[in-house]
Design an enzyme around this catalytic site. Structure first.
Site, mmCIF file in Angstrom:
data_model
loop_
_atom_site.group_PDB
_atom_site.id
_atom_site.type_symbol
_atom_site.label_atom_id
_atom_site.label_comp_id
_atom_site.label_asym_id
_atom_site.label_seq_id
_atom_site.Cartn_x
_atom_site.Cartn_y
_atom_site.Cartn_z
ATOM 1 N N ARG A 64 16.963 44.361 4.374
ATOM 2 C CA ARG A 64 18.253 43.920 4.926
ATOM 3 C C ARG A 64 18.312 44.226 6.420
ATOM 4 N NH1 ARG A 64 23.614 43.082 4.095
ATOM 5 N NH2 ARG A 64 23.319 42.707 1.896
ATOM 6 N N ASN A 106 36.532 37.186 10.937
ATOM 7 C CA ASN A 106 36.307 36.751 9.554
ATOM 8 C C ASN A 106 37.582 36.127 8.998
ATOM 9 O OD1 ASN A 106 34.870 36.547 7.038
ATOM 10 N ND2 ASN A 106 36.042 38.301 6.291
ATOM 11 N N HIS A 108 39.476 35.251 5.209
ATOM 12 C CA HIS A 108 39.392 35.652 3.794
ATOM 13 C C HIS A 108 40.508 34.972 3.008
ATOM 14 C CE1 HIS A 108 38.310 38.045 0.364
ATOM 15 N NE2 HIS A 108 39.584 38.352 0.191
ATOM 16 N N ASP A 144 35.500 42.904 3.944
ATOM 17 C CA ASP A 144 36.815 42.347 4.271
ATOM 18 C C ASP A 144 37.800 43.404 4.773
ATOM 19 O OD1 ASP A 144 36.005 39.724 3.581
ATOM 20 O OD2 ASP A 144 36.234 40.209 1.482
HETATM 21 C C1 GRF Z 1 36.814 30.306 2.610
HETATM 22 O O1 GRF Z 1 37.929 30.373 1.768
HETATM 23 C C2 GRF Z 1 36.417 31.664 3.099
HETATM 24 O O2 GRF Z 1 37.462 32.485 3.405
HETATM 25 C C3 GRF Z 1 35.679 32.170 1.884
HETATM 26 O O3 GRF Z 1 34.899 31.078 1.480
HETATM 27 C C4 GRF Z 1 35.560 29.893 1.842
HETATM 28 C C5 GRF Z 1 34.620 29.102 2.693
HETATM 29 O O4 GRF Z 1 34.794 27.755 2.500
HETATM 30 N N1 GRF Z 1 34.937 33.362 2.168
HETATM 31 P P1 GRF Z 1 34.004 26.689 3.380
HETATM 32 O O5 GRF Z 1 32.527 27.020 3.321
HETATM 33 O O6 GRF Z 1 34.552 26.764 4.777
HETATM 34 O O7 GRF Z 1 34.311 25.377 2.729
#
Ligand code: GRF
Length: 194
Positions: A64, A106, A108, A144
């Site tokens: 990683r 980020n 979420h 997150d």
């Molecule tokens: C979003 O809801 C993001 O927050 C989550 O995955 C989704 C991504 O969707 N982690 P996309 O790839 O932009 O369609």
């Protein structure tokens, strides 16, 4: 403001950012889009839009740490002001975040700190909350976690399934992400390190 966007999946939120930039509604430059695996629709969308792309396949690195360092080098080569994790399903190291001055954004699909992790929509549904939503935040090296910039709620309809709820959340998530990027670009919102 130059950004590098990281994706793992379909990149529909990324597409909304691309569309806003193309329409002249968001004055930023998407310097590059990167993914942690081959064959993502997010990369395909970026190629179609003529944006530079790269893939650093997590599984092709023996550790990683090696992957993380290679990703940081690659992202740094584009000199971004802000790095955006848009559906990027990997945790990066504290060193990665520090290298970009904490400027790692980020999104979420839940109202953090509730329901962090890869299944924020499903977990909210299973818990039975009546209201969930989405969060845009500065990411730290946790899952997150990190300072929240913007949030908006979405009411859960009776009997709604995960897919339909996630789609409704993403509509709001896209708008919030674009708003935050616009505020960062205008200087209205400050990045963690000036
Ligand atoms: C979003 O809801 C993001 O927050 C989550 O995955 C989704 C991504 O969707 N982690 P996309 O790839 O932009 O369609």
């Amino acid at each position: 403001m130059r950004i590098v966007v990281l994706v793992s999946g379909t990149g529909s939120n990324l597409q909304a950012v691309i569309d806003a930039v193309t329409a002249g509604d968001l004055e930023i430059e998407i310097a590059a889009v990167g993914a942690d695996r081959e064959g993502t629709y997010g990369i395909e969308r970026s190629d179609e839009a003529g944006i530079e792309t790269f893939v650093l396949n997590f599984n092709s690195f023996s550790t990683r740490e090696e992957w993380d360092a290679a990703l940081a080098d690659k992202v740094a080569s584009y000199g971004p002001d802000v790095v955006v994790s848009s559906g990027f399903m990997r945790i990066v190291s504290p060193e990665f975040i520090e290298r970009f001055g904490g400027r790692y954004l980020n999104t979420h699909p839940a109202l953090l700190p509730a329901f962090p992790g890869a299944h924020g929509v499903r977990d909210a549904l299973e818990y039975g909350v009546k209201v969930t939503g989405c969060t845009v935040h500065w990411a730290d090296a946790g899952v997150d976690t990190g300072p929240i910039i913007a949030q908006e709620s979405v009411a859960i309809a009776d009997g709604e399934d995960e897919e339909s709820l996630h789609e409704r959340i993403k509509v709001v998530e896209r708008r919030l992400l674009i708003d935050v990027l616009r505020q960062l670009a205008s200087g209205e919102l400050k990045t963690p390190v000036a």
